[in-house]
Design an enzyme around this catalytic site. Structure first.
Site, PDB file in Angstrom:
ATOM      1  N   ILE A  95       0.882  -1.176   0.000  1.00 58.61           N
ATOM      2  CA  ILE A  95       0.000   0.000   0.000  1.00 58.61           C
ATOM      3  C   ILE A  95       0.908   1.210   0.000  1.00 58.61           C
ATOM      4  O   ILE A  95       1.534   1.517   1.002  1.00 58.61           O
ATOM      5  CB  ILE A  95      -0.920   0.017   1.231  1.00 58.61           C
ATOM      6  CG1 ILE A  95      -1.882  -1.180   1.151  1.00 58.61           C
ATOM      7  CG2 ILE A  95      -1.707   1.318   1.290  1.00 58.61           C
ATOM      8  CD1 ILE A  95      -2.936  -1.201   2.233  1.00 58.61           C
ATOM      9  N   HIS A  96       1.032   1.875  -1.128  1.00 59.71           N
ATOM     10  CA  HIS A  96       1.952   3.004  -1.151  1.00 59.71           C
ATOM     11  C   HIS A  96       1.210   4.303  -0.918  1.00 59.71           C
ATOM     12  O   HIS A  96       0.020   4.312  -0.604  1.00 59.71           O
ATOM     13  CB  HIS A  96       2.834   2.990  -2.402  1.00 59.71           C
ATOM     14  CG  HIS A  96       2.086   2.999  -3.676  1.00 59.71           C
ATOM     15  ND1 HIS A  96       1.953   4.131  -4.438  1.00 59.71           N
ATOM     16  CD2 HIS A  96       1.427   2.021  -4.316  1.00 59.71           C
ATOM     17  CE1 HIS A  96       1.236   3.832  -5.508  1.00 59.71           C
ATOM     18  NE2 HIS A  96       0.904   2.568  -5.462  1.00 59.71           N
TER      19      HIS A  96
END
Lengths: 570, 90
Positions: B13-14
């Protein structure tokens, strides 16, 4: 003249005076404060001013570079409101009776080192965002002046330790001609920003900040990744010429981004891109790709501890198909085995992995793996223009068996009322000589061929291209290879089918006139090769390349073929 | 209410999807938390979400407490699908 080497982060050339951005390390002293509430108020004021700054930067970036580049500031705003950052800082001020600067420094240092220690290179880069935000609050606390990069009004090359997102967002590219930094790599924020601003950048030089003084003349070579300090007149003249040529070429490429690939006598071919992940699609579209000619699906299986589920694969295939907006997407089914191993899937070691149990051979035996992938592909097929391709096909029997399995899965899905596209083309990789030789019979049963030159060359020449002592035999221009390619193309065309190529050869400037002349329909290459290839093809005549190819087929050696192409003067 | 996902996105999850998740969770009345690797953080905190350093194969659970809990989880689910972050995990 000093030649400072670094990493080429963004293409292009710049010649200008240096503006050195000293990394003003704002010093943080620890002080005790009597009135914690007043100190917290002071902190909140600095925070409010920081938020106002970032809102402004976000707006400015949105207007100049678009929503995608502005997203980073959306994240910075969340950090400026983050209870996990603000809570501990205010606690420290209140309970430990220390000044806001020091509390901020301590808490943000914790997050910076947390990011720096993360496994993912992407998340490690987020340390620079945290530093950026912390530095902004600190400079407001100290009432320190922040250099206003937006106020630069002469042409310069920026030299800095590193550049933060908020610094690069302020660049006016009419004046900031490029930059060189001490730290960073190709995927650093500053490198990505340079590419979207289309200014050259050299990063990771380790020493440019120490070597260069304000006002020094610099040449920035974003191709080689070098910075030339105080170059002599001859070098400057040489680079002015390079710069002009590059600019002219880039202007021409930009014009070609949204036009079809057509030769000067009107023959259309398709220029496609090879991709490995859904994220690569953005770059394909940016470079004007007309299709995905090879989607390698191995990434889905790597870096994990079990086989990917049907749903996971479906999500990835659907993403690529949707992002390509109806343009063709050729997906190659799983090509593992041999030298490509999966940690959770043990295969016995082999003497000749390239001639061994891999790709379709493995999939036909381990049908559980194969069927899961096919189901995911079939389910995704309704979201775009899907073409399925089997790798390493050596016999017609293998193709027929793979096709039967595909149709069985299709029938099962239809029985479950899951929609499947009725227009999926089914093709094979031609990378084994037996298949090339028998291509006239294959052509009656497949919808298309894609020639995989890397393997076709090494199998035809019986030469391992990783083995340096025989790598001279890796000869894309050898007439034997050209004859095989011709055989495949003619066989397909006789049955009204199309032929693509997805090896390195498809994007090679020497091979392109030959392949065009042999009648190749689709060229699939790395995205960055597409615009140069389109430019080259627009200057070629299909008729002339046909004559060139005919002559090349009569040559005895690869060298003779290369000489022939060079003499064509294109 | 809670829902667990297995991360499949190669980037984990950036920042961009994390921004979307935190912005969305903050719009609702419910208290929303995320839990991974035996740690629980508030979904008001982007640093908290990023601090998990989630990678493909990791599990993350969203917990919502309040009157609009099911709406929150649904909204988060949409982001997961849209950004191809991961898949529901039983």
């Amino acid at each position: 003249m000093l030649n400072i080497k670094g990493i080429a982060a963004a293409a292009g050339y710049a010649i200008a005076k240096a503006l050195v951005l000293e990394s003003t390390e704002l010093s943080v002293e620890k002080r005790t404060v009597q009135d914690g509430d007043m100190e917290i108020t002071r902190f909140r004021e600095a925070l409010a001013r920081s938020i106002a700054d970032v809102e402004k930067l976000k707006q400015r970036t949105l207007e100049q570079l678009g929503a995608e580049k502005a997203e980073i500031f959306e994240a910075h705003l969340l950090v400026l409101h983050d209870p996990e950052l603000l809570g501990p800082i205010e606690d420290k001020i209140q309970k430990e009776g220390i000044n806001a600067e020091y509390a901020l420094h301590e808490v943000s240092a914790g997050f910076i080192s947390m990011f720096e220690n993360m496994k993912s290179p992407y998340l490690r880069e987020r340390a620079s965002d945290m530093k950026d935000v912390a530095k902004r609050i600190l400079s407001h606390l100290l009432n320190a002046k922040v250099l206003d990069l937006a106020a630069i009004h002469e042409e310069i090359i920026l030299v800095a330790e590193d550049l933060t997102p908020s610094e690069t967002a302020q660049f006016n590219r009419n004046y900031v001609k490029g930059f060189a930094t001490n730290v960073g790599g190709k995927t650093s924020h500053s490198a990505i920003m340079a590419r979207s601003l289309e200014i050259p950048a050299v990063v990771g030089t380790k020493e440019v900040l120490e070597q260069v003084k304000d006002g020094d003349l610099l040449i920035l070579d974003g191709m080689k990744g070098t910075v030339l300090l105080n170059p002599d007149d001859a070098t400057v003249a040489e680079y002015r010429l390079k710069q002009e040529q590059y600019e002219a070429q880039r202007a021409e490429w930009a014009k070609l981004r949204h036009v079809p690939t057509v030769t000067k006598d009107g023959k259309h071919v398709e220029l496609a891109a090879n991709i490995g992940t859904p994220a690569d699609v953005a770059n394909v579209l940016l470079n004007g790709g007309e299709a995905v000619g090879l989607f390698r699906t191995e990434f889905l299986y790597m870096g994990r501890d079990s086989m990917p589920s049907e749903k996971e694969q479906f999500t990835a295939y659907k993403a690529v198909l949707e992002r390509m907006e109806g343009k063709p997407v050729v997906v190659r089914t799983l090509d593992i085995g041999g030298d490509k191993e999966l940690p959770y899937f043990e295969l016995p070691k082999e003497m000749n992995p390239f001639l061994g149990f891999r790709a379709i051979r493995l999939c036909l035996e381990r049908q559980d793996i194969f069927r899961t992938q096919l189901r995911a592909l079939l389910r995704a097929s309704v979201y775009g223009n899907l073409r399925i391709m089997f790798p390493m096909i050596a016999t017609l029997g293998e193709f027929r068996q793979a096709k039967t399995i595909l149709f069985e899965e299709k029938a099962k899905l239809e029985a479950e009322d899951i929609p499947v596209s009725g227009e999926i083309q089914l093709g094979i990789m031609v990378e084994i000589p037996s298949t090339a030789v028998l291509s006239d019979l294959f052509a009656k049963e497949v919808d298309f061929f894609s020639i995989g030159t890397n393997d076709l060359i090494q199998y035809t020449m019986a030469s391992d291209r990783m083995n340096e002592r025989v790598s001279y035999l890796y000869q894309p221009y050898n007439p034997s290879i050209l004859r095989l390619v011709k055989m495949v193309i003619d066989a397909a065309h006789a049955e009204g089918k199309w032929v693509g190529m997805c090896g390195e050869m498809a994007g090679d400037a020497t091979a392109i006139p030959l392949l065009l002349g042999l009648g190749l329909d689709e060229f699939s290459m790395s995205a960055s090769s597409i615009l140069p290839a389109r430019s080259q093809m627009s200057k070629l005549s299909a008729e002339e390349t046909r004559m060139l190819a005919a002559k090349a087929l009569g040559c005895g050696t690869a060298e003779e073929v290369v000489t022939l192409v060079q003499r064509m003067d294109i | 209410m809670q829902k667990t996902y297995k991360i499949t996105n190669e980037d984990g999850i950036h920042a961009r999807p994390a921004t979307a998740l935190v912005n969305t969770a903050s719009k609702f009345k419910s208290e929303v938390f995320a839990e991974a690797n035996n740690r629980k953080v508030t979904m008001k905190s982007i640093l908290g979400v990023l601090s998990f350093g989630l990678e493909p194969g990791d599990l993350v659970t969203f917990i919502a407490e309040g009157e609009d809990a099911s709406e929150v989880l649904e909204a988060l689910d949409e982001i997961f699908a849209k950004e191809s972050l991961g898949i529901a995990h039983a």
